[in-house]
Motif scaffolding. Sequence first.
Motif, PDB file in Angstrom:
ATOM      1  N   GLU A 140      -6.968   1.741   8.953  1.00  9.49           N
ATOM      2  CA  GLU A 140      -7.890   2.505   9.787  1.00  9.49           C
ATOM      3  C   GLU A 140      -8.389   1.678  10.970  1.00  9.49           C
ATOM      4  N   ARG A 141      -8.597   0.398  10.761  1.00 10.64           N
ATOM      5  CA  ARG A 141      -9.021  -0.460  11.868  1.00 10.64           C
ATOM      6  C   ARG A 141      -7.892  -0.652  12.884  1.00 10.64           C
ATOM      7  N   HIS A 142      -6.664  -0.717  12.408  1.00 14.19           N
ATOM      8  CA  HIS A 142      -5.513  -0.758  13.317  1.00 14.19           C
ATOM      9  C   HIS A 142      -5.494   0.499  14.182  1.00 14.19           C
ATOM     10  N   THR A 180       0.820  -1.202   0.000  1.00 14.86           N
ATOM     11  CA  THR A 180       0.000   0.000   0.000  1.00 14.86           C
ATOM     12  C   THR A 180       0.857   1.256   0.000  1.00 14.86           C
ATOM     13  N   VAL A 181       1.921   1.245   0.792  1.00 20.96           N
ATOM     14  CA  VAL A 181       2.824   2.394   0.826  1.00 20.96           C
ATOM     15  C   VAL A 181       3.513   2.569  -0.530  1.00 20.96           C
ATOM     16  N   ALA A 186       4.810   5.022   8.625  1.00 23.22           N
ATOM     17  CA  ALA A 186       5.641   6.132   8.182  1.00 23.22           C
ATOM     18  C   ALA A 186       7.083   5.671   7.980  1.00 23.22           C
ATOM     19  N   GLU A 187       7.559   4.835   8.884  1.00 24.96           N
ATOM     20  CA  GLU A 187       8.916   4.304   8.752  1.00 24.96           C
ATOM     21  C   GLU A 187       9.078   3.540   7.442  1.00 24.96           C
ATOM     22  N   VAL A 188       8.083   2.744   7.098  1.00 23.17           N
ATOM     23  CA  VAL A 188       8.133   1.988   5.845  1.00 23.17           C
ATOM     24  C   VAL A 188       8.217   2.926   4.652  1.00 23.17           C
ATOM     25  N   ALA A 189       7.495   4.054   4.710  1.00 22.45           N
ATOM     26  CA  ALA A 189       7.533   4.993   3.592  1.00 22.45           C
ATOM     27  C   ALA A 189       8.954   5.488   3.331  1.00 22.45           C
ATOM     28  N   PHE A 237      -0.125   9.035   6.063  1.00 22.95           N
ATOM     29  CA  PHE A 237      -0.525   7.840   6.807  1.00 22.95           C
ATOM     30  C   PHE A 237      -0.575   8.109   8.309  1.00 22.95           C
ATOM     31  N   VAL A 238       0.474   8.681   8.861  1.00 23.06           N
ATOM     32  CA  VAL A 238       0.519   8.836  10.316  1.00 23.06           C
ATOM     33  C   VAL A 238      -0.493   9.885  10.794  1.00 23.06           C
TER      34      VAL A 238
END
Length: 284
Positions: free
Chosen positions: A142-144, A10-11, A54-57, A103-104
Amino acid sequence: MLTESHVRATVAAALEEDAPWGDLTGEALVPAEARASAVLVAREDGVLAGAAVAEVAFHEVDPATDVQLLLHDGDLLKEGAVVATVEGAARAVLRAERVALNFVQRMSGIATQTRAYVDAVAGTGVRIVDTRKTTPGLRAFERHAVVCGGGRNHRFSLSDAVMAKDNHLAVLGDDPARITAALRDARERLPHTVHLEVEVDRLDQIDAVLAAGVDTIMLDNFSLADLRAGVAAIAGRALVEASGGITLDGIREVAETGVDLISVGALTHSARALDLGLDVEVAG
């Protein structure tokens, strides 16, 4: 569930959307050898969610970028709190910045809103749950975030549980005996592990649904008086879920009617993004 593979895919799609042919600004203005150090900062109070996303991005743009998470999902944020430090090639940091923040900020906004609803019913034993009113493609994220805010997850998709809503019952007609028979038949054909929930919007529908032995009855758009009457009629024979038009101001009164669950679409569909920013401290 938010899996690593889903996050990365997704990222990556978000980064492709944001810079399909590269970052023209960064490539035009920032020297290829330039380095940047930055901090991810909370600009208002809230609840953190999406820090690892965010880290993954940053890592998807350049695996060599060093990201140190100082806070983690579910942590309370105070204005000015440093969530993470980021150091790496300046072009890479700047290219990832907006996607990481999107995201964040979105996820932290949901977590923060969820925490407000959870706090509002504290001490009642009622569980606050989300709905399927999520952004297409971002439901797991969003559920997370709802869980980070102290809420619970409802069914993830149409494939997870049977939930007969008003339109399903409308197809069956108004005959209580027919509704009971249809629900019983569904129960007999379902695996024993599948949860069966039915939505009703009138008190006079409850008996027919109860007779089918369902697991949960949702009382949709009921007044407070009717919620109390519905809880009394069900009398512990099924879980009772309240839903429909429930606001933060009124949720405590709903919880005090004796329901077990309150589902709130606003947790995800109306959450305001929390203000976080990435501030470059050193460039060279």
